[in-house]
Design a protein around this motif. Structure first.
Motif: not given
Length: 386
Positions: A285-300
């Motif tokens: 679960v930690s890896l999933i959330i971290y990966t989803m966060t990395i994918e959204k760095l531009h949007e963030i």
């Protein structure tokens, strides 16, 4: 605006696959915990239901479940004369294979002292109690037998007159209840060659009708005792143990011997696997959330450029983790309800256990969200131009 919900709607396939991945991990944890509960309940079934205050077993032994035990055939009469004893019942239990409908099946034969034992502690789903006293049996539904069936046990045929459900031993074999006399006869069955060898060794006159080349002891494993309400259990136990050939155990001691002696390693192994799956779930679960966060760095970075506060970004990641955890837990409950009844062993899903696992998943999602938020907080608005 709920940005986490918008993101889930924008990528429904990814969200669904993620939720199902978490659900299967949670289903495994629910299954291991439920299997542990089921093994414990099955092992303690007879001990807790048979309504006995004391168990008189063979001297210096921890029978009849944690260790083999055999007491004298007339032990119940000796126990009956002890002051403070209200009533006694003989008891025995052993595994038995039998042929039925062209297949070999297995059950745990449990001898009950009919008519002293009226079966009030036994919950029947069909049929009746043992009224005839001989050549009748009550079987658990897991044996595949039905009321009216006839099976051969030992040298005799037995009519199935009643059915129970979820009454199995610690190994998962269905219980089959017969009278204590029938159980003794089944346990002492002998082949003709055994009788012949016994007579040849000891002389035909010395051999008993059921003589055998194998030394036989009493097949009574224990005597169950109910005490008078005013009796002092310690005095009753001391009086019987002075005989020297018996050991007297309370129901609490029998329970402790079963859980902490016979089943200790099995319980420890199941709990170890449950802990291992919990750790794996936390990592995944930690890896999933971290990966989803990395994918959204531009949007963030774009949100920060537009003036969004850190709390908005943190809220989006936290809500996303919460949605994944909630959806995964709901799906795991649904999968468990559909799949676990098909398992050969009983899986018990206690509400307190489910609540504890739900709380554990919530903590895992919180930690995973913290990991994602920590990474998102390092993103600056300037990165939108990169």
């Amino acid at each position: 605006m709920n940005l986490a919900l918008k993101d889930a709607i924008h990528s429904p396939t990814r969200f669904a696959l993620t939720a199902f991945g978490v659900a299967f991990l949670m289903t495994a944890m629910i299954g291991m915990t439920g299997l542990y509960r089921g093994v414990v309940e099955d092992a303690l079934l007879i001990i807790e239901r048979i309504d006995a205050d004391l168990w008189v077993v063979q001297g210096e032994r921890a029978g009849p479940f944690a260790e083999g035990s055999a007491v004298a055939q007339d032990m119940d009469r000796r126990v009956e004369g002890v002051p403070g004893v209200a009533d006694v019942r003989r008891f025995t239990q052993f595994s038995q294979q039998f042929a039925f409908d062209g297949a070999t099946r297995r059950a745990t034969v449990t001898g009950v002292d009919v008519p002293r034992d009226d079966g009030h502690w036994l919950s029947l789903t069909a049929g009746r109690w043992l009224h005839a006293g001989r050549y009748e049996a009550i079987a658990d539904a897991s044996t595949g037998l039905h009321v009216g069936d006839r099976v051969r046990l030992g040298l005799d045929d037995y009519d199935i007159v009643g059915l129970t459900r979820n009454m199995v031993d610690s190994a998962g074999d269905g219980l089959m209840f017969v009278s204590i006399n029938d159980a003794t006869a089944i346990a002492q069955r002998r082949t003709s060659e055994e009788v012949h060898l016994a007579r040849a060794a000891h002389g035909e006159l010395a051999a008993s009708p059921d003589g055998s080349s194998v030394a036989q002891e009493s097949k009574i494993a224990a005597v169950l005792v109910r005490l008078d309400p005013a009796a002092d259990p310690a005095r009753v136990i001391a009086a019987m143990e002075r005989w020297g050939d018996v050991r007297v155990l309370t129901t609490a001691q029998q329970r402790d011997l079963m859980l902490n002696a016979r089943l200790w390693k099995l319980r420890l192994q199941i709990l170890a696997f449950t802990g291992l799956i919990l750790i794996i779930t936390a990592i995944v679960v930690s890896l999933i959330i971290y990966t989803m966060t990395i994918e959204k760095l531009h949007e963030i970075a774009l949100l920060k450029l537009m003036g969004a506060r850190e709390s908005v970004v943190a809220g989006m990641i936290g809500q996303q983790a919460g949605m994944i955890g909630l959806a995964g837990f709901a799906l795991s409950l649904l999968i468990a309800r559909l799949v676990f009844p098909l398992f050969p062993r009983r899986v018990v899903m206690d509400p307190p256990d489910l609540a504890a696992l739900g709380l554990a998943l919530a903590l895992i999602c919180a930690v995973a969200a913290w990991v994602g938020i920590a990474r998102a907080s390092k993103v600056s608005a300037r990165e939108v131009l990169s």
